[in-house]
Scaffold this motif. Structure first.
Motif, short mmCIF file in Angstrom:
data_model
loop_
_atom_site.label_atom_id
_atom_site.label_comp_id
_atom_site.label_asym_id
_atom_site.label_seq_id
_atom_site.Cartn_x
_atom_site.Cartn_y
_atom_site.Cartn_z
N LEU A 1 0.81 -1.22 0.00
CA LEU A 1 0.00 0.00 0.00
C LEU A 1 0.85 1.27 0.00
O LEU A 1 0.36 2.34 -0.35
CB LEU A 1 -0.95 0.00 1.20
N SER A 2 2.12 1.17 0.41
CA SER A 2 2.96 2.37 0.44
C SER A 2 3.96 2.40 -0.72
O SER A 2 4.84 3.26 -0.75
CB SER A 2 3.71 2.44 1.77
N GLY A 3 3.84 1.47 -1.67
CA GLY A 3 4.74 1.50 -2.82
C GLY A 3 5.98 0.64 -2.68
O GLY A 3 6.89 0.70 -3.50
N VAL A 4 6.01 -0.17 -1.62
CA VAL A 4 7.16 -1.08 -1.45
C VAL A 4 6.96 -2.28 -2.37
O VAL A 4 5.87 -2.85 -2.44
CB VAL A 4 7.26 -1.54 0.02
N THR A 5 8.02 -2.67 -3.05
CA THR A 5 7.96 -3.88 -3.88
C THR A 5 8.86 -4.98 -3.32
O THR A 5 8.66 -6.15 -3.64
CB THR A 5 8.33 -3.56 -5.35
N HIS B 1 0.09 5.93 -7.63
CA HIS B 1 -1.23 5.59 -8.16
C HIS B 1 -1.27 4.13 -8.62
O HIS B 1 -2.34 3.57 -8.78
CB HIS B 1 -1.59 6.50 -9.33
N ALA B 2 -0.11 3.57 -8.86
CA ALA B 2 -0.07 2.15 -9.23
C ALA B 2 1.25 1.56 -8.78
O ALA B 2 2.27 2.26 -8.71
CB ALA B 2 -0.25 1.97 -10.73
N VAL B 3 1.21 0.28 -8.42
CA VAL B 3 2.41 -0.46 -8.03
C VAL B 3 2.46 -1.73 -8.88
O VAL B 3 1.48 -2.49 -8.92
CB VAL B 3 2.39 -0.83 -6.53
N VAL B 4 3.58 -1.92 -9.56
CA VAL B 4 3.76 -3.07 -10.44
C VAL B 4 4.93 -3.89 -9.92
O VAL B 4 5.99 -3.34 -9.60
CB VAL B 4 4.03 -2.60 -11.89
N ILE B 5 4.72 -5.20 -9.79
CA ILE B 5 5.80 -6.10 -9.34
C ILE B 5 5.93 -7.21 -10.37
O ILE B 5 4.94 -7.87 -10.71
CB ILE B 5 5.52 -6.68 -7.94
N PHE C 1 -6.66 5.99 -10.81
CA PHE C 1 -5.87 5.36 -11.87
C PHE C 1 -6.70 4.29 -12.57
O PHE C 1 -6.71 4.19 -13.80
CB PHE C 1 -4.60 4.74 -11.27
N ALA C 2 -7.44 3.51 -11.78
CA ALA C 2 -8.25 2.44 -12.37
C ALA C 2 -9.31 3.00 -13.30
O ALA C 2 -9.70 2.35 -14.28
CB ALA C 2 -8.90 1.62 -11.25
#
Ligand code: ZN
Length: 389
Positions: free
Chosen positions: A110-114, A321-325, A336-337
């Motif tokens: 939720l905080s952008g950690v991958t 706004h988005a996190v991609v792993i 964003f969605a």
């Protein structure tokens, strides 16, 4: 998949408008345009590397902050708060550990950690595709000099290609100051060694660590809560390699976003950027390409609004706004969605975070809440924030 239209971070101070493709979880700046592939226009957005949280205890993130400091050192804090047969520790420990680990993973996502470094043994669930973020897999660890009597043998058993991570110098008293000497005398200060906290360090201690190529993890809000202060400004100004960590909900103010806001008052944005990207990757000895966006690096990245800032400025000013792993969309804000046609975005599940807003996640938060509620009827907060699905 081809990503177009966005500026892409090329370090803390530069971003270039360029397109790239994501294939097999990796980034390619030489997309094979002859192959038909979905195209995603991210005009108006800036792409940042996925963040690395260098210190957490994933199973302790539903806990409220515990203790009434400041304490002289972490041992005094632990003795004061650890009462497993009494509230609130008793009710928290009744929640199965697997669920608590999942909550910790969700906090990070939720905080952008991958990628996160979990300070405890590696658990099988971290390798499950459902786990919200990557968890550092190759490391040695000891809790601390006080709570891991076998810390030296644990260090000796850790291959030098892996980091050895230990809480140390977590205090403001003489006992905490002496820990650096004890570690040095034992020959533990080496380039794979990562001390967590280091609040007792002075400039000479920081220089000694830097000379030995050891590193430090800084958890500012956790330190303020337990000890009444964090690491000395002279240590931040030294040549010591420093990464940023959250610690758990037991002591930290929240997630890595909250930690970044706190740290930004003490260090410049460029240094902070390094602390959660390339610097953290180097300290944790992650494979080449983690913490940056380059040809062949893992497709772990964040999408933030592009207001023309440098990547370092955007890191602190803009929530992802988005996190991609590994090329998979794991988190998207509701805004964003609404505008992005990322393949599979409709399959994501809603999650509401207090003070942050509405998201869609590649994770079934409702199921997690329901399973937690079977054994826990208290105030459900993830690192201090109410969560709903
Ligand atoms: Zn810790």
């Amino acid at each position: 998949m081809l990503i177009t239209g966005a500026r892409v971070a090329a370090g803390a101070t530069a971003a270039i408008r360029r397109r790239f493709s994501v294939n097999d979880g990796l980034i390619s700046f030489s997309p094979r345009l002859s192959h038909p592939q979905p195209q995603i226009d991210l005009s108006g957005f800036l792409i940042l590397p996925g963040l690395i949280n260098a210190h957490d205890h994933l199973e302790f993130n539903l806990f409220p902050r515990l203790g009434a400091g400041p304490y002289p050192n972490a041992t005094a804090w632990a003795k004061d708060i650890f009462h497993p047969r009494h509230s609130p520790v008793k009710e928290q420990l009744a929640i199965p550990k697997t669920l608590r680990l999942l909550w910790g993973g969700l906090k990070n996502l939720l905080s952008g950690v991958t990628t996160v470094a979990h300070h405890n043994s590696y658990q099988a669930i971290f390798a499950d595709p459902c786990f919200p973020v990557r968890v550092l897999k190759r490391y040695g660890w000891a809790h601390s000099l006080q709570f891991s009597p076998d810390w030296l043998s644990r260090f000796c058993e850790t291959p030098s290609r892996n980091p050895f991570i230990i809480h140390a110098c977590e205090g403001t008293d003489e006992a905490a100051r002496q820990e650096l000497r004890i570690l040095a005398d034992a020959g533990v200060l080496q380039d794979a060694t990562v001390l967590v906290h280091g609040v007792a360090l002075d400039r000479a201690g920081a220089d000694r660590l830097a000379e030995s190529r050891a590193a430090l993890v800084w958890c500012p809000t956790s330190n303020q809560f337990t000890l009444g202060r964090t690491i000395h400004p002279d240590v931040l100004r030294s040549r010591l390699s420093i990464a940023l960590g959250t610690d758990s909900g037991m002591t930290g103010a929240g997630d890595l976003w909250d930690e970044l806001q706190e740290a930004a008052s003490a260090v410049e944005a460029e240094r902070l950027y390094e602390m959660v990207t390339t610097g953290a990757a180097r300290i944790l000895k992650l494979p080449v390409g983690f913490g940056e966006i380059r040809d062949g690096s893992p497709a772990d990245f964040l999408v933030v609004v592009d207001d023309g800032q440098t990547p370092a400025e955007a890191l602190v000013a803009e929530r992802p706004h988005a996190v991609v792993i590994a090329g998979q969309l794991r988190l998207a804000s509701s805004q964003f969605a609404a505008i992005c046609r990322w393949p599979g975005i409709r399959a994501l599940r809603p999650v509401e975070v207090e003070g942050r807003g509405s998201y869609l996640a590649a994770f079934d938060t409702r199921m997690l809440i329901n399973e937690t509620r079977v054994v826990f009827d208290g105030d459900l907060r993830l690192a201090g924030k109410a969560i709903a699905a």
